[in-house]
Design a protein around this motif. Structure first.
Motif, short mmCIF file in Angstrom:
data_model
loop_
_atom_site.label_atom_id
_atom_site.label_comp_id
_atom_site.label_asym_id
_atom_site.label_seq_id
_atom_site.Cartn_x
_atom_site.Cartn_y
_atom_site.Cartn_z
N PRO A 70 -78.63 51.80 55.25
CA PRO A 70 -77.91 52.46 54.15
C PRO A 70 -77.08 53.65 54.63
CG PRO A 70 -80.27 52.90 54.01
CD PRO A 70 -80.09 51.87 55.07
N ARG A 71 -75.81 53.66 54.20
CA ARG A 71 -74.87 54.69 54.62
C ARG A 71 -74.25 55.44 53.44
NH1 ARG A 71 -70.58 53.10 55.97
NH2 ARG A 71 -69.87 54.83 57.25
N GLY A 72 -74.82 55.24 52.27
CA GLY A 72 -74.28 55.92 51.10
C GLY A 72 -74.46 57.43 51.20
N ARG A 73 -73.60 58.13 50.47
CA ARG A 73 -73.66 59.59 50.43
C ARG A 73 -74.06 60.07 49.05
NH1 ARG A 73 -67.95 60.96 53.59
NH2 ARG A 73 -68.58 60.20 55.64
N LEU A 74 -74.62 61.24 48.99
CA LEU A 74 -74.92 61.89 47.72
C LEU A 74 -73.74 62.79 47.36
CD1 LEU A 74 -78.69 62.78 48.25
CD2 LEU A 74 -77.65 60.63 47.50
N LEU A 75 -73.13 62.49 46.24
CA LEU A 75 -71.87 63.13 45.86
C LEU A 75 -72.11 64.34 44.98
CD1 LEU A 75 -69.88 59.91 44.86
CD2 LEU A 75 -69.96 61.02 47.11
N THR A 76 -71.15 65.25 45.02
CA THR A 76 -71.11 66.35 44.07
C THR A 76 -69.74 66.38 43.45
OG1 THR A 76 -70.48 67.89 45.84
CG2 THR A 76 -72.82 67.76 45.30
N ARG A 77 -69.67 66.88 42.23
CA ARG A 77 -68.42 66.93 41.50
C ARG A 77 -67.39 67.73 42.30
NH1 ARG A 77 -67.26 71.13 39.20
NH2 ARG A 77 -69.46 71.70 39.09
#
Length: 449
Positions: A441-448
């Motif tokens: 898994p290479r997903g990122r945790l995003l912020t606005r």
């Protein structure tokens, strides 16, 4: 053009903001660096040519997903939810603040959520905050600003009971206070709009007859609550978003509000667009959700509103649970948990019905990628355009498949779409220029922002 790129994807058909056309899409450092003609002489370390039956879409954006981790991870978790998203062509999800324990109503709750997700997401994940009685009271409003500063995309509120004790609903006065507070820092308020007084006055749902459940959540509940949302947005100027619209009776006042410039947007869901109340079998509690799936004429009106742009976007409202909570043994719509599990199959369900009604892939991309990205504010998502993230879904729009709930990536093998023959098969999903690999898994945790 002789500039070197990391990747070029050549598609006989690609859905771009300018329309559906042949294209060569060049990627550098995870972003789209060029969108050129199909045969353009672009040099890249990897040059991928799609099959003639495949279409390149931007990765879809699903801004309404209940992941439930931590606390209720047996319902769904970040690993399973993001695998399901990727399998369905979705490259960005925004997680709802409830059904997890703790809920995302405090900075500590957000930290717990991010800690749980870290390292196990196959697609990018952002987070909504929650507006509840505790943080809309005068002494708690600072927590809303803290969540905003830490990057949540907005604040979800309920005008009727949410179904879980740790996420309370707001009275009309509390809702007004929340809107005023969120408006001071330019935030977004998203609303589950059903009126509790109307629900209390309606007959209780009981037994296997879907009509009994439908009568327990009448159109008037949505209509009256949406009227409050519009009135509050008009008075405060706070951007407000109506979640999972199921009742077409609210459309005329939504139209008037938009015509007046009231800052509101509206979503609906695949199950409201592809299933009708008349089709729900007795005891089939996998179809139970709140607000409910309504009749065929109502479904037609929702499609018309989508075509006119009155409804802005389509998102899944993926709200799974363990099979025992659906009371499958009794099929009792009164006691079963409400929520449709549809994250992985949303695109195919919508495309199947949209094509039948004369809509194009570009319409579906607008509803399921560009618009939710714009409304939520997930920058760089939902468009095949220079500067956007190189997130793609490769689909075969004419191919068909039959849904088998047991083979879906959702944690629990329960789906209202089980056995449905759907058109539009997702053959590959790319995240920032790399094929999604659920084992890495290479997903990122995003912020606005």
């Amino acid at each position: 053009m002789s500039e070197d790129y990391d990747l070029v994807i050549r598609a006989r058909s690609a859905v771009t903001p300018e329309g559906e056309r042949p294209a060569a899409v060049a990627v550098r450092d995870g972003r789209i660096a060029a969108v050129a003609e199909y045969a353009a002489p672009l040099r890249a370390r990897s040059d991928v040519e799609l099959d003639g039956a495949e279409v390149l879409l931007p990765g879809l954006v699903d801004s309404h997903v209940h992941v439930n981790e931590p606390g209720r991870t047996d319902w769904e978790g970040f690993a399973s939810a993001t695998r399901a998203a990727a399998a369905g062509g979705v490259t960005t999800i925004v997680d709802m603040p409830l059904n997890s324990i703790p809920p995302t109503t405090t900075a500590a709750g957000l930290a717990a959520k991010r800690s749980a997700a870290e390292g196990q997401v196959s697609v990018d994940v952002g987070f909504w905050g929650g507006a509840v009685p505790e943080n809309t009271a005068p002494g708690g409003v600072a927590e809303l600003k803290k969540l905003h500063d830490q990057g949540v995309y907005g604040f979800k509120s309920f005008l009727s009971p949410s179904g879980v004790d740790e996420f309370g609903h707001l009275t009309a006065a509390e809702f007004r206070s929340a809107a005023e507070a969120i408006g001071t820092f330019g935030g977004l308020l998203i609303v589950h709009a059903e009126d509790p007084g109307v629900l209390d006055a309606a007959p209780d749902a009981a037994g296997r007859d879907y009509a009994s459940f439908l009568a327990s959540r009448p159109d008037e509940a949505e209509h009256d609550a949406i009227a409050l949302v519009i009135e509050t947005a008009r008075a405060t100027g706070t951007r407000s978003h109506i979640l999972h619209l199921s009742s077409a009776t609210a459309l005329p006042m939504i139209r008037r509000a938009k015509d007046d410039g009231v800052p509101i947007t509206v979503e609906t869901c695949p199950h409201y667009l592809t299933i009708a109340a008349e089709q729900v079998p007795a005891g089939a509690t996998q179809f139970k959700c709140c607000p409910p799936i309504r009749g065929a004429a109502n479904r037609d009106a929702l499609w018309q509103a989508l075509g006119e742009g009155l409804i802005d976007c389509i998102v899944s409202d993926h709200s799974p649970s363990t099979p025992d909570l659906k009371d499958l043994a009794t099929g009792d719509f009164g006691t079963a948990w409400g929520g449709v599990s549809g994250l992985q199959v949303g695109f195919s369900a919508v495309w199947t019905e949209a094509q039948r009604r004369g809509f194009a892939l570009g319409d579906v991309v607008r509803w399921m990628a560009a618009a939710p990205a714009r409304i939520a504010g997930t920058a760089g998502k939902g468009r095949i355009a220079v500067g956007s993230d190189a997130d793609f879904a490769v689909v075969a729009p004419a191919a068909e498949s039959t849904v088998d709930a047991r083979t879906l990536q959702h944690k629990n093998p329960l789906s209202a779409y089980d056995g449905a023959l759907l058109r539009g098969v997702v053959r590959a999903t790319w995240l920032r220029g790399t094929p999604v690999d659920p084992d890495a898994p290479r997903g990122r945790l995003l912020t606005r922002g």
